[in-house]
Write a protein that holds these residues in place. Structure first.
Motif, PDB file in Angstrom:
ATOM      1  N   ASP A  72       0.560   8.143  -2.339  1.00 47.48           N
ATOM      2  CA  ASP A  72       0.234   7.481  -3.613  1.00 47.48           C
ATOM      3  C   ASP A  72       1.468   6.829  -4.222  1.00 47.48           C
ATOM      4  O   ASP A  72       1.795   7.021  -5.393  1.00 47.48           O
ATOM      5  CB  ASP A  72      -0.388   8.485  -4.600  1.00 47.48           C
ATOM      6  CG  ASP A  72      -1.742   8.991  -4.124  1.00 47.48           C
ATOM      7  OD1 ASP A  72      -2.308   8.399  -3.189  1.00 47.48           O
ATOM      8  OD2 ASP A  72      -2.238   9.980  -4.689  1.00 47.48           O
ATOM      9  N   TRP A  74       0.185   6.236   3.349  1.00 46.52           N
ATOM     10  CA  TRP A  74      -1.093   6.903   3.132  1.00 46.52           C
ATOM     11  C   TRP A  74      -0.861   8.374   2.776  1.00 46.52           C
ATOM     12  O   TRP A  74      -0.144   9.092   3.466  1.00 46.52           O
ATOM     13  CB  TRP A  74      -1.962   6.809   4.388  1.00 46.52           C
ATOM     14  CG  TRP A  74      -3.325   7.396   4.177  1.00 46.52           C
ATOM     15  CD1 TRP A  74      -3.737   8.660   4.472  1.00 46.52           C
ATOM     16  CD2 TRP A  74      -4.457   6.729   3.601  1.00 46.52           C
ATOM     17  NE1 TRP A  74      -5.042   8.831   4.120  1.00 46.52           N
ATOM     18  CE2 TRP A  74      -5.515   7.665   3.580  1.00 46.52           C
ATOM     19  CE3 TRP A  74      -4.667   5.450   3.105  1.00 46.52           C
ATOM     20  CZ2 TRP A  74      -6.784   7.353   3.085  1.00 46.52           C
ATOM     21  CZ3 TRP A  74      -5.927   5.133   2.614  1.00 46.52           C
ATOM     22  CH2 TRP A  74      -6.964   6.062   2.608  1.00 46.52           C
ATOM     23  N   GLY A  75      -1.453   8.797   1.678  1.00 45.83           N
ATOM     24  CA  GLY A  75      -1.315  10.176   1.227  1.00 45.83           C
ATOM     25  C   GLY A  75      -0.200  10.405   0.237  1.00 45.83           C
ATOM     26  O   GLY A  75      -0.140  11.463  -0.394  1.00 45.83           O
ATOM     27  N   GLN A 127     -14.070   4.399   2.383  1.00 46.92           N
ATOM     28  CA  GLN A 127     -12.707   3.890   2.253  1.00 46.92           C
ATOM     29  C   GLN A 127     -12.796   2.378   2.061  1.00 46.92           C
ATOM     30  O   GLN A 127     -12.821   1.618   3.025  1.00 46.92           O
ATOM     31  CB  GLN A 127     -11.874   4.229   3.487  1.00 46.92           C
ATOM     32  CG  GLN A 127     -10.396   3.879   3.303  1.00 46.92           C
ATOM     33  CD  GLN A 127      -9.593   4.112   4.558  1.00 46.92           C
ATOM     34  OE1 GLN A 127      -8.885   3.231   5.018  1.00 46.92           O
ATOM     35  NE2 GLN A 127      -9.677   5.301   5.127  1.00 46.92           N
ATOM     36  N   GLU A 139      -8.236   0.351  -4.518  1.00 45.33           N
ATOM     37  CA  GLU A 139      -7.348   1.447  -4.124  1.00 45.33           C
ATOM     38  C   GLU A 139      -8.078   2.230  -3.030  1.00 45.33           C
ATOM     39  O   GLU A 139      -9.026   2.957  -3.307  1.00 45.33           O
ATOM     40  CB  GLU A 139      -7.027   2.350  -5.301  1.00 45.33           C
ATOM     41  CG  GLU A 139      -6.081   1.751  -6.323  1.00 45.33           C
ATOM     42  CD  GLU A 139      -5.750   2.739  -7.420  1.00 45.33           C
ATOM     43  OE1 GLU A 139      -4.725   3.430  -7.314  1.00 45.33           O
ATOM     44  OE2 GLU A 139      -6.534   2.832  -8.383  1.00 45.33           O
ATOM     45  N   SER A 140      -7.640   2.057  -1.788  1.00 42.13           N
ATOM     46  CA  SER A 140      -8.378   2.637  -0.670  1.00 42.13           C
ATOM     47  C   SER A 140      -8.386   4.159  -0.707  1.00 42.13           C
ATOM     48  O   SER A 140      -9.421   4.792  -0.495  1.00 42.13           O
ATOM     49  CB  SER A 140      -7.792   2.144   0.652  1.00 42.13           C
ATOM     50  OG  SER A 140      -7.999   0.758   0.812  1.00 42.13           O
ATOM     51  N   ARG A 141      -7.235   4.781  -0.961  1.00 44.10           N
ATOM     52  CA  ARG A 141      -7.208   6.249  -1.008  1.00 44.10           C
ATOM     53  C   ARG A 141      -7.796   6.770  -2.307  1.00 44.10           C
ATOM     54  O   ARG A 141      -8.296   7.902  -2.362  1.00 44.10           O
ATOM     55  CB  ARG A 141      -5.783   6.780  -0.827  1.00 44.10           C
ATOM     56  CG  ARG A 141      -5.761   8.166  -0.184  1.00 44.10           C
ATOM     57  CD  ARG A 141      -4.357   8.683  -0.011  1.00 44.10           C
ATOM     58  NE  ARG A 141      -3.895   9.412  -1.166  1.00 44.10           N
ATOM     59  CZ  ARG A 141      -4.146  10.711  -1.379  1.00 44.10           C
ATOM     60  NH1 ARG A 141      -4.865  11.390  -0.519  1.00 44.10           N
ATOM     61  NH2 ARG A 141      -3.668  11.310  -2.444  1.00 44.10           N
ATOM     62  N   ARG A 177      -2.681   4.369  -5.450  1.00 48.89           N
ATOM     63  CA  ARG A 177      -3.356   5.129  -4.394  1.00 48.89           C
ATOM     64  C   ARG A 177      -3.794   4.195  -3.255  1.00 48.89           C
ATOM     65  O   ARG A 177      -4.943   3.915  -3.073  1.00 48.89           O
ATOM     66  CB  ARG A 177      -4.553   5.879  -4.980  1.00 48.89           C
ATOM     67  CG  ARG A 177      -4.174   6.870  -6.073  1.00 48.89           C
ATOM     68  CD  ARG A 177      -5.400   7.396  -6.780  1.00 48.89           C
ATOM     69  NE  ARG A 177      -6.145   6.316  -7.460  1.00 48.89           N
ATOM     70  CZ  ARG A 177      -7.305   6.496  -8.094  1.00 48.89           C
ATOM     71  NH1 ARG A 177      -7.865   7.704  -8.130  1.00 48.89           N
ATOM     72  NH2 ARG A 177      -7.901   5.479  -8.687  1.00 48.89           N
ATOM     73  N   PHE A 178      -2.803   3.689  -2.533  1.00 50.21           N
ATOM     74  CA  PHE A 178      -2.997   2.748  -1.438  1.00 50.21           C
ATOM     75  C   PHE A 178      -3.689   1.472  -1.921  1.00 50.21           C
ATOM     76  O   PHE A 178      -4.803   1.140  -1.494  1.00 50.21           O
ATOM     77  CB  PHE A 178      -3.785   3.376  -0.283  1.00 50.21           C
ATOM     78  CG  PHE A 178      -3.417   2.812   1.076  1.00 50.21           C
ATOM     79  CD1 PHE A 178      -2.319   3.290   1.762  1.00 50.21           C
ATOM     80  CD2 PHE A 178      -4.165   1.799   1.657  1.00 50.21           C
ATOM     81  CE1 PHE A 178      -1.970   2.772   3.020  1.00 50.21           C
ATOM     82  CE2 PHE A 178      -3.832   1.274   2.903  1.00 50.21           C
ATOM     83  CZ  PHE A 178      -2.725   1.772   3.578  1.00 50.21           C
ATOM     84  N   ARG A 203     -10.428   5.527  -3.528  1.00 52.41           N
ATOM     85  CA  ARG A 203     -11.866   5.257  -3.403  1.00 52.41           C
ATOM     86  C   ARG A 203     -12.387   4.581  -4.670  1.00 52.41           C
ATOM     87  O   ARG A 203     -13.426   4.947  -5.222  1.00 52.41           O
ATOM     88  CB  ARG A 203     -12.672   6.529  -3.147  1.00 52.41           C
ATOM     89  CG  ARG A 203     -11.961   7.604  -2.347  1.00 52.41           C
ATOM     90  CD  ARG A 203     -11.745   7.229  -0.904  1.00 52.41           C
ATOM     91  NE  ARG A 203     -11.045   8.311  -0.194  1.00 52.41           N
ATOM     92  CZ  ARG A 203     -10.689   8.255   1.074  1.00 52.41           C
ATOM     93  NH1 ARG A 203     -10.957   7.181   1.793  1.00 52.41           N
ATOM     94  NH2 ARG A 203     -10.064   9.249   1.641  1.00 52.41           N
ATOM     95  N   SER A 253       0.799  -1.225   0.000  1.00 53.43           N
ATOM     96  CA  SER A 253       0.000   0.000   0.000  1.00 53.43           C
ATOM     97  C   SER A 253       0.828   1.270   0.000  1.00 53.43           C
ATOM     98  O   SER A 253       0.358   2.325  -0.430  1.00 53.43           O
ATOM     99  CB  SER A 253      -0.934   0.003   1.210  1.00 53.43           C
ATOM    100  OG  SER A 253      -1.810  -1.101   1.165  1.00 53.43           O
TER     101      SER A 253
END
Length: 279
Positions: A121, A118-119, A191, A161-163, A143-144, A165, A115
């Protein structure tokens, strides 16, 4: 249908990864590196511990567990007798940082999401061959990248891709390389974390926030199956797996709690792949 969920097993240590073995038992990971084996009656056995922090887990034909071990920045391999070792730590140029989820293909290649931060990418996916050699499969969806699963025919991989969405579909080319990622769902407002494939082509999605389970239909529509505003029944639901003789129920992990929850959501699952690895 929140009231359709009932506890399969309790007393677990913030499980995130959950899968079904070829022995029809459920396996899950714990926050302190535990590997749990769970019977149909909810009985829990701790098979081993890596001492790390386990995210996704998957299993081969010989009941070896492959665990994404964030605590040790590696994919761990735990034998059926409970012996743990490191299966992969990434590549020399791109060592693992946040191994999150993994899925086997029929040939024994293990696709692993990392991943990243976070933030930032800066996530990617590895492909670990059946002999344990590791390459970076793609750093396109960055993106995570989180939960993933193969398509029914094995020709593509679905990726959360969690971040971002979002959920994407990545073709697996004839030479094993990654094709272009195609976004198939926009899940803005949540999320997303884990996914599982149903036989009708739907994807069941676990959402870390809000506490929700939804279904992405083949036509691209998204339906909320259950949402828990209090986070009591579904407490940070992450990974999902179909279970049972007919794969007609789902089990959802509870990263924020201590349980695995089970429900019939009116769909049946595509069987997981359990390759035989010559190791």
């Amino acid at each position: 249908m929140l009231d359709a969920f009932a506890e399969l097993a309790g007393g677990l240590d913030h499980p995130e990864g959950v899968t079904l073995g070829p022995d029809a038992l459920v396996y899950a990971g714990g926050e302190a590196g535990q590997i749990y084996r769970i019977g149909a009656d909810g009985s829990v056995t701790e098979l081993a511990s890596t001492g790390g922090f386990l995210y996704g887990v998957t299993i081969d034909a010989d009941l070896n567990v492959y665990a994404c071990d964030f605590g040790n920045a590696s994919v761990a391999r735990i034998t059926a007798s409970g012996e743990a070792s490191r299966y992969s730590t990434g590549t020399i140029d791109r060592p693992m940082r946040v191994p999150n989820f993994a899925a086997f293909d029929d040939a024994g290649n293990l696709y692993v999401t990392d991943s990243g931060d976070w933030g930032s990418d800066d996530g990617l996916m590895y492909r670990i061959a059946a002999d344990g050699s590791t390459t970076v499969w793609t750093d396109g969806p960055s993106r995570f990248p989180n939960g993933c699963c193969l398509s029914a025919d094995g020709g593509a991989l679905f990726l959360v891709e969690s971040r971002g969405r979002a959920i994407s579909r990545i073709a697996i080319e004839d030479d094993g390389s990654a094709g272009r990622a195609e976004q198939i769902a926009d899940l803005t407002g949540s999320q997303p974390d884990g996914i599982a494939l149903a036989t009708d082509g739907s994807l069941i999605v676990g959402h870390y926030r809000p506490d929700r389970v939804s279904v992405l239909r083949p036509d691209g529509s998204v339906e909320v199956l259950a949402e828990d505003a209090d986070g009591v029944v579904l407490n940070q639901p992450a990974n999902i797996v179909f279970v049972g003789e007919a794969l007609s129920e789902i089990v959802v992990s509870s990263l924020g709690g201590w349980s695995l929850m089970k429900a019939d959501v009116g769909l049946t699952g595509v069987p997981l792949r359990y390759p035989k690895l010559a190791r």
